[in-house]
Design a protein around this motif. Structure first.
Motif, PDB file in Angstrom:
ATOM      1  N   LEU A   1       0.452  -1.008   0.049  1.00 52.35           N
ATOM      2  CA  LEU A   1      -0.336   0.306   0.197  1.00 52.35           C
ATOM      3  C   LEU A   1       0.672   1.384   0.144  1.00 52.35           C
ATOM      4  O   LEU A   1       0.366   2.518  -0.591  1.00 52.35           O
ATOM      5  CB  LEU A   1      -1.175  -0.120   0.836  1.00 52.35           C
ATOM      6  N   ASP A   2       1.940   1.008  -0.281  1.00 55.17           N
ATOM      7  CA  ASP A   2       3.059   2.152   0.686  1.00 55.17           C
ATOM      8  C   ASP A   2       3.417   2.389  -1.127  1.00 55.17           C
ATOM      9  O   ASP A   2       5.030   3.112  -1.387  1.00 55.17           O
ATOM     10  CB  ASP A   2       4.259   2.345   0.949  1.00 55.17           C
ATOM     11  N   GLY A   3       3.161   1.863  -2.041  1.00 55.97           N
ATOM     12  CA  GLY A   3       3.386   1.777  -3.767  1.00 55.97           C
ATOM     13  C   GLY A   3       5.167   1.626  -3.748  1.00 55.97           C
ATOM     14  O   GLY A   3       5.444   0.490  -2.759  1.00 55.97           O
ATOM     15  N   PHE A   4       5.545   2.563  -4.370  1.00 55.84           N
ATOM     16  CA  PHE A   4       7.005   1.383  -5.271  1.00 55.84           C
ATOM     17  C   PHE A   4       8.333   1.719  -3.345  1.00 55.84           C
ATOM     18  O   PHE A   4       9.099   0.741  -3.268  1.00 55.84           O
ATOM     19  CB  PHE A   4       7.448   2.502  -5.947  1.00 55.84           C
ATOM     20  N   PRO A   5       8.017   2.858  -2.945  1.00 60.78           N
ATOM     21  CA  PRO A   5       8.665   3.141  -1.735  1.00 60.78           C
ATOM     22  C   PRO A   5       8.182   1.760  -0.764  1.00 60.78           C
ATOM     23  O   PRO A   5       9.019   1.257   0.192  1.00 60.78           O
ATOM     24  CB  PRO A   5       8.502   4.198  -1.240  1.00 60.78           C
ATOM     25  N   GLY A   6       6.899   1.235  -0.769  1.00 61.29           N
ATOM     26  CA  GLY A   6       7.299  -0.041   0.178  1.00 61.29           C
ATOM     27  C   GLY A   6       7.568  -1.500  -0.770  1.00 61.29           C
ATOM     28  O   GLY A   6       7.963  -2.056   0.650  1.00 61.29           O
ATOM     29  N   LEU A   7       7.933  -1.229  -1.816  1.00 59.79           N
ATOM     30  CA  LEU A   7       8.270  -2.259  -2.482  1.00 59.79           C
ATOM     31  C   LEU A   7       9.667  -2.788  -1.809  1.00 59.79           C
ATOM     32  O   LEU A   7      10.282  -3.472  -1.858  1.00 59.79           O
ATOM     33  CB  LEU A   7       8.180  -2.132  -3.981  1.00 59.79           C
ATOM     34  N   TRP A   8      10.514  -1.519  -2.005  1.00 59.27           N
ATOM     35  CA  TRP A   8      11.593  -1.125  -2.281  1.00 59.27           C
ATOM     36  C   TRP A   8      11.939  -1.548  -0.448  1.00 59.27           C
ATOM     37  O   TRP A   8      13.420  -2.232  -0.324  1.00 59.27           O
ATOM     38  CB  TRP A   8      13.057   0.241  -2.722  1.00 59.27           C
ATOM     39  N   ILE A   9      11.895  -1.450   0.436  1.00 62.48           N
ATOM     40  CA  ILE A   9      11.788  -1.758   1.746  1.00 62.48           C
ATOM     41  C   ILE A   9      11.639  -3.287   1.829  1.00 62.48           C
ATOM     42  O   ILE A   9      12.563  -3.293   3.126  1.00 62.48           O
ATOM     43  CB  ILE A   9      10.783  -0.835   2.915  1.00 62.48           C
ATOM     44  N   ALA A  10      10.474  -3.814   1.157  1.00 60.77           N
ATOM     45  CA  ALA A  10      10.483  -5.225   1.805  1.00 60.77           C
ATOM     46  C   ALA A  10      12.140  -6.056   1.518  1.00 60.77           C
ATOM     47  O   ALA A  10      12.027  -7.139   1.801  1.00 60.77           O
ATOM     48  CB  ALA A  10       8.952  -5.886   0.763  1.00 60.77           C
ATOM     49  N   VAL A  11      12.514  -5.446  -0.174  1.00 60.73           N
ATOM     50  CA  VAL A  11      12.517  -6.014  -0.753  1.00 60.73           C
ATOM     51  C   VAL A  11      14.606  -6.082  -0.004  1.00 60.73           C
ATOM     52  O   VAL A  11      15.270  -6.704   0.210  1.00 60.73           O
ATOM     53  CB  VAL A  11      13.342  -5.173  -2.406  1.00 60.73           C
ATOM     54  N   GLY A  12      14.783  -4.675   0.338  1.00 63.43           N
ATOM     55  CA  GLY A  12      15.329  -3.748   0.794  1.00 63.43           C
ATOM     56  C   GLY A  12      15.830  -4.958   2.137  1.00 63.43           C
ATOM     57  O   GLY A  12      17.339  -5.446   3.204  1.00 63.43           O
ATOM     58  N   ASN A  13      14.639  -4.777   3.047  1.00 58.48           N
ATOM     59  CA  ASN A  13      14.872  -5.380   4.427  1.00 58.48           C
ATOM     60  C   ASN A  13      14.888  -7.134   4.067  1.00 58.48           C
ATOM     61  O   ASN A  13      15.941  -8.241   4.770  1.00 58.48           O
ATOM     62  CB  ASN A  13      13.311  -5.266   5.328  1.00 58.48           C
ATOM     63  N   ALA A  14      14.914  -7.610   3.007  1.00 58.92           N
ATOM     64  CA  ALA A  14      15.587  -9.097   2.902  1.00 58.92           C
ATOM     65  C   ALA A  14      16.621  -9.694   2.285  1.00 58.92           C
ATOM     66  O   ALA A  14      16.936 -10.369   2.961  1.00 58.92           O
ATOM     67  CB  ALA A  14      14.117  -9.626   2.029  1.00 58.92           C
ATOM     68  N   TYR A  15      16.828  -8.688   1.819  1.00 61.16           N
ATOM     69  CA  TYR A  15      18.719  -8.166   0.781  1.00 61.16           C
ATOM     70  C   TYR A  15      19.194  -8.369   2.577  1.00 61.16           C
ATOM     71  O   TYR A  15      19.935  -9.288   2.468  1.00 61.16           O
ATOM     72  CB  TYR A  15      19.072  -7.135  -0.322  1.00 61.16           C
ATOM     73  N   THR A  16      19.220  -7.472   3.293  1.00 60.73           N
ATOM     74  CA  THR A  16      19.737  -7.751   4.480  1.00 60.73           C
ATOM     75  C   THR A  16      19.451  -8.503   5.453  1.00 60.73           C
ATOM     76  O   THR A  16      21.094  -8.650   5.750  1.00 60.73           O
ATOM     77  CB  THR A  16      19.485  -6.508   5.537  1.00 60.73           C
TER      78      THR A  16
END
Length: 252
Positions: A227-242
């Motif tokens: 629901l937070d758009g592309f920033p929400g996707l970026w955060i989810a991918v970034g947290n998974a990568y971390t």
């Protein structure tokens, strides 16, 4: 019009070259509290001048670590109740009102600490879903009943006594750029590796592969990060990568 009384409260911050953030933070508490205490570890920019402009008490202390420096700031307060902020944070109007009501309604007599939501800005958008929200933090507490504790990655306040929750967001600007996000995650990865070695934690391929996947699914779907758009996707991918990096560090 008669001005409203200020809560019996000290605000504390620790700083190092925070000229880009500090004015915004102090503006949100200016005229609202009796005392602002800034403990600095060697700023070479305009941080000291900005603190002076808002009437803050300036203390210099060599850097001993996040937890230790935050506890140093507590020791310099004159009020028992303190509000601990970071320079990249600011009070929302609703949170300021809630804090005032907390004191007016006798909350200080009922408990030892107060928590509230923190709302972060990323890529020009307020993030209100996923792993980043409501991100409740305990920052308002009785100094005689609380101290900073935690790890090198995440410090937190440990309070004895009852903890209450109030309305309103603490605004947060943690990562002005994607590069800053990546750099900060690498710090967390290294700290995780050091702590895991001390704790003799064992690596497994299962954890290395599935924990990142779970982190993405939890943040993006279960917590509605989409629901937070592309920033929400970026955060989810970034947290998974971390998460993947952390467990890879364990293998290393």
């Amino acid at each position: 019009m008669r001005s409203m009384p200020r809560p019996p409260l000290s605000v504390t911050l620790i700083t190092l070259n925070e000229e880009a953030n500090l004015a915004r933070c102090l503006e949100s508490v200016s005229g609202f509290v009796d005392e602002i205490v800034v403990v600095d570890s060697g700023s070479t920019d305009a941080t000291a001048a900005i603190a002076a402009r808002f009437g803050a008490r300036w203390i210099e202390n060599p850097w001993p670590g996040f937890r230790e420096q935050k506890n140093v700031s507590l020791d310099h307060c004159t009020h028992d109740w303190v509000l601990c902020l970071d320079a990249d944070e600011a009070l929302s109007d609703e949170l300021r009102t809630s804090i005032r009501h907390f004191f007016e309604e006798g909350g200080a007599e009922r408990c030892g600490g107060v928590e509230f939501a923190r709302c972060s800005s990323f890529m020009g958008r307020w993030i209100r879903h996923g792993d980043w929200y409501p991100d409740r933090v305990l920052r308002l507490f009785r100094r005689s009943q609380g101290r900073w504790d935690g790890t090198s990655e995440h410090t937190s306040v440990e309070v004895t006594g009852r903890i209450e929750r109030i309305a309103g967001d603490l605004y947060h600007w943690p990562f002005p750029t994607m590069r800053r996000f990546v750099e900060k995650q690498l710090v967390y990865v290294d700290a995780f590796g050091i702590r895991s070695k001390i704790e003799r934690r064992n690596w497994s391929l299962f954890a290395n592969l599935l924990r990142p996947l779970w982190r993405f699914l939890r943040g993006y779907f279960l917590k509605a990060g989409f629901l937070d758009g592309f920033p929400g996707l970026w955060i989810a991918v970034g947290n998974a990568y971390t998460t993947f990096l952390r467990y890879s560090k364990l293998r290393e």
